[in-house]
Design an enzyme around this catalytic site. Structure first.
Site, PDB file in Angstrom:
ATOM      1  N   TYR A  66       0.848   4.211  -2.626  1.00  0.00           N
ATOM      2  CA  TYR A  66      -0.245   5.175  -2.472  1.00  0.00           C
ATOM      3  C   TYR A  66      -0.035   6.023  -1.224  1.00  0.00           C
ATOM      4  O   TYR A  66      -0.014   7.253  -1.285  1.00  0.00           O
ATOM      5  CB  TYR A  66      -1.561   4.399  -2.400  1.00  0.00           C
ATOM      6  CG  TYR A  66      -2.812   5.237  -2.303  1.00  0.00           C
ATOM      7  CD1 TYR A  66      -3.321   5.892  -3.424  1.00  0.00           C
ATOM      8  CD2 TYR A  66      -3.504   5.354  -1.100  1.00  0.00           C
ATOM      9  CE1 TYR A  66      -4.488   6.643  -3.332  1.00  0.00           C
ATOM     10  CE2 TYR A  66      -4.671   6.098  -1.008  1.00  0.00           C
ATOM     11  CZ  TYR A  66      -5.160   6.737  -2.127  1.00  0.00           C
ATOM     12  OH  TYR A  66      -6.323   7.485  -2.053  1.00  0.00           O
TER      13      TYR A  66
ATOM     14  N   ARG B 171       0.821  -1.211   0.000  1.00  0.00           N
ATOM     15  CA  ARG B 171       0.000   0.000   0.000  1.00  0.00           C
ATOM     16  C   ARG B 171       0.856   1.263   0.000  1.00  0.00           C
ATOM     17  O   ARG B 171       0.346   2.378  -0.120  1.00  0.00           O
ATOM     18  CB  ARG B 171      -0.937   0.025   1.216  1.00  0.00           C
ATOM     19  CG  ARG B 171      -2.019  -1.041   1.170  1.00  0.00           C
ATOM     20  CD  ARG B 171      -2.825  -1.058   2.458  1.00  0.00           C
ATOM     21  NE  ARG B 171      -3.910  -0.109   2.467  1.00  0.00           N
ATOM     22  CZ  ARG B 171      -5.186  -0.416   2.228  1.00  0.00           C
ATOM     23  NH1 ARG B 171      -5.546  -1.650   1.969  1.00  0.00           N
ATOM     24  NH2 ARG B 171      -6.114   0.510   2.245  1.00  0.00           N
TER      25      ARG B 171
ATOM     26  N   VAL C 194     -17.548  -0.996  -1.103  1.00  0.00           N
ATOM     27  CA  VAL C 194     -18.968  -0.672  -1.280  1.00  0.00           C
ATOM     28  C   VAL C 194     -19.444  -1.124  -2.667  1.00  0.00           C
ATOM     29  O   VAL C 194     -20.484  -1.788  -2.796  1.00  0.00           O
ATOM     30  CB  VAL C 194     -19.228   0.841  -1.070  1.00  0.00           C
ATOM     31  CG1 VAL C 194     -20.672   1.185  -1.386  1.00  0.00           C
ATOM     32  CG2 VAL C 194     -18.884   1.247   0.363  1.00  0.00           C
TER      33      VAL C 194
END
Ligand code: NAD
Ligand code: UDP
Length: 314
Positions: A145, A142, A188
C-alpha cells in the site's frame, strides 16, 4: 455546460460521499469501481439520476472515456483488505495511476490522486509536514500500500513535468464516517461495531499509538477544494484533522457514546503499525482556505447512528 467527472473507487466509503457531493454541485458523475471493497448500497441513492453513471471496471486495465476531471480513489484502504491480495494492491495503485494519467493526458483532464499519510510510514518527525520524506519499510506487510501510493505520487509529478498535466495530490489522514464497511477492520468501525454488539473492544498493542481522525464531510470538502484550487498548486497537501488521540482514548470515547458495557481486550500489534500520526495542515489552510470543522465527539455520534441502522438491518 456540466463538467463530466470520473470518480474511480466511487462505490467505496470516500468515493460514495464524493459522488453525492459532485452531483449536488451540478456535475455529471461517472462512478467507476470493481466492487472489491465498495458496495452498491453506498451509491444506490444515486442510481436513476440522469447525470449519474456506474461503470464496473478494474483500474489496472485501460479504459477509454471522455471526461473533464478525474478523482483517482480506487484502492482498498483498510490494512486487512489491502493485505488480502498485496500484489493486486500495488497493481491498483501503480497500474491504476498509469491508466488514469494516460486517460487524463488524452482528454486533457485535470486529475486528483487520493494519496495517504502512509507515505510517511512510521514517522520519525511529529507532527508530519508535507516536506517530510517518510520512513517506510519497503519489504514489510504494509509496503504494498505505502510504496504503491508513493510510486503513484511519483507518476503524478512526472506526468505533470513531462506532459504538462494538471495534477492535484492529496495526502489523506485517517478518515471515518457513514458508509464505512462495518467489517473492513479499520479501528473506528471495529470499535463501534464491537461496542454496539457488546463484544470485546480489540486494542492492538498497548493502545498508546496515536491517530488523528477526520470526519468524512470535512475530508470531501477539502478534496473538492483541492480539485478547484489554482492551476499552479499541485500539492502534495495534507488533509486531515490534527487533533490526535491514542487508541485507548478512542476506545473509551466509543464506549461512552454507545453506553456499551463491552470490555477492552489487548491483542498483538500488527507488524510495522505506525506509532504516531498527526498532520500539519498549514498548507491546506493557506492554499485551500480549508480546515476541519467536525470534532471527534460529533463525528462519532453520526457514525454510531449510521452503524446502528446497518446492524439493525443485518
Ligand atoms: P474503500 O476501500 O472504501 O474504497 C476503495 C474503493 O476502490 C472501493 O469501492 C473498491 O471497490 C475500489 N477499488 C479497489 N480496487 C480497485 C480496482 N483495481 N479497480 C477499481 N476499483 C477498485 O476505501 P476509502 O476509505 O473510500 O479510500 C478511498 C481512497 O482514499 C483510497 O485510494 C485510499 O487509499 C485513500 N485513503 C483513504 C483513507 C481513509 O482513512 N479512508 C486514508 C488515506 C487514504
Ligand atoms: N487498531 C486497534 N484495534 C482494531 C483495529 C485497529 O487497536 O480493532 C489500531 C491499529 O493497530 C492502528 C490504529 O488502530 O494502530 C489504526 O488502525 P487502522 O487500521 O484504522 O488504520 P491505519 O493503521 O492504517 O492508520
Amino acid at each position: 455546460m456540466k463538467k463530466r467527472v470520473l470518480v474511480t473507487g466511487g462505490a467505496g466509503f470516500l468515493g460514495s460521499h464524493l459522488c453525492t457531493k459532485l452531483l449536488q454541485e451540478g456535475n455529471e458523475v461517472l462512478c467507476l469501481d470493481n466492487f472489491f471493497t465498495g458496495k452498491k448500497q453506498n451509491i444506490e441513492h444515486l442510481i436513476g439520476d440522469n447525470y449519474f453513471e456506474l461503470i464496473r471496471h478494474d483500474v489496472t486495465f485501460p479504459i477509454s472515456l471522455e471526461v473533464d476531471e478525474i478523482y483517482n480513489l480506487a484502492c482498498p484502504a483498510s490494512p486487512p483488505h489491502y493485505q488480502f491480495d498485496p500484489v493486486q494492491t500495488t497493481k491498483t495503485s501503480v497500474l491504476g495511476a498509469i491508466n488514469m494519467l494516460g486517460l487524463a493526458k488524452r482528454c486533457k483532464a485535470k486529475i486528483l490522486q487520493a494519496s495517504t499519510s502512509e507515505v510517511y510510514g512510521d514517522p520519525e518527525i511529529h507532527p508530519q509536514p508535507e516536506s517530510y520524506r517518510g520512513s517506510v519499510n519497503t519489504t514489510g506487510i504494509r509496503a504494498c500500500y505505502d510504496e504503491g501510493k508513493r510510486c503513484a505520487e511519483t507518476l503524478f509529478f512526472d506526468y505533470h513535468r513531462q506532459h504538462n498535466l494538471l495534477i492535484k495530490v492529496m495526502r489523506i489522514f485517517n478518515t471515518y464516517g457513514p458508509n464505512m464497511d462495518p467489517y473492513d477492520g479499520r479501528v473506528v468501525s471495529n470499535f463501534i461495531v464491537q461496542a454496539l454488539k457488546g463484544e470485546e473492544i480489540t486494542i492492538y498493542g498497548d493502545g498508546k499509538q496515536t491517530r488523528s481522525f477526520c470526519y468524512v464531510d470535512d475530508l470531501i470538502d477539502g478534496m473538492v477544494k483541492l480539485m478547484n484550487s489554482s492551476d499552479d498548486f499541485s500539492g502534495p497537501v495534507n488533509i486531515g484533522n490534527p487533533t490526535e488521540f491514542t487508541m485507548l482514548e478512542l476506545a473509551e470515547t466509543v464506549l461512552q457514546l454507545t453506553n456499551s458495557k463491552s470490555k477492552i481486550t489487548f491483542l498483538p500489534l500488527p507488524e510495522d503499525d505506525p506509532m504516531q500520526r498527526q498532520p500539519i495542515i498549514d498548507l491546506a489552510k493557506e492554499k485551500l482556505d480549508w480546515q476541519p470543522t467536525v470534532n471527534l465527539h460529533d463525528g462519532l455520534e453520526k457514525t454510531i447512528e449510521y452503524f446502528r441502522k446497518v446492524l439493525a438491518d443485518e
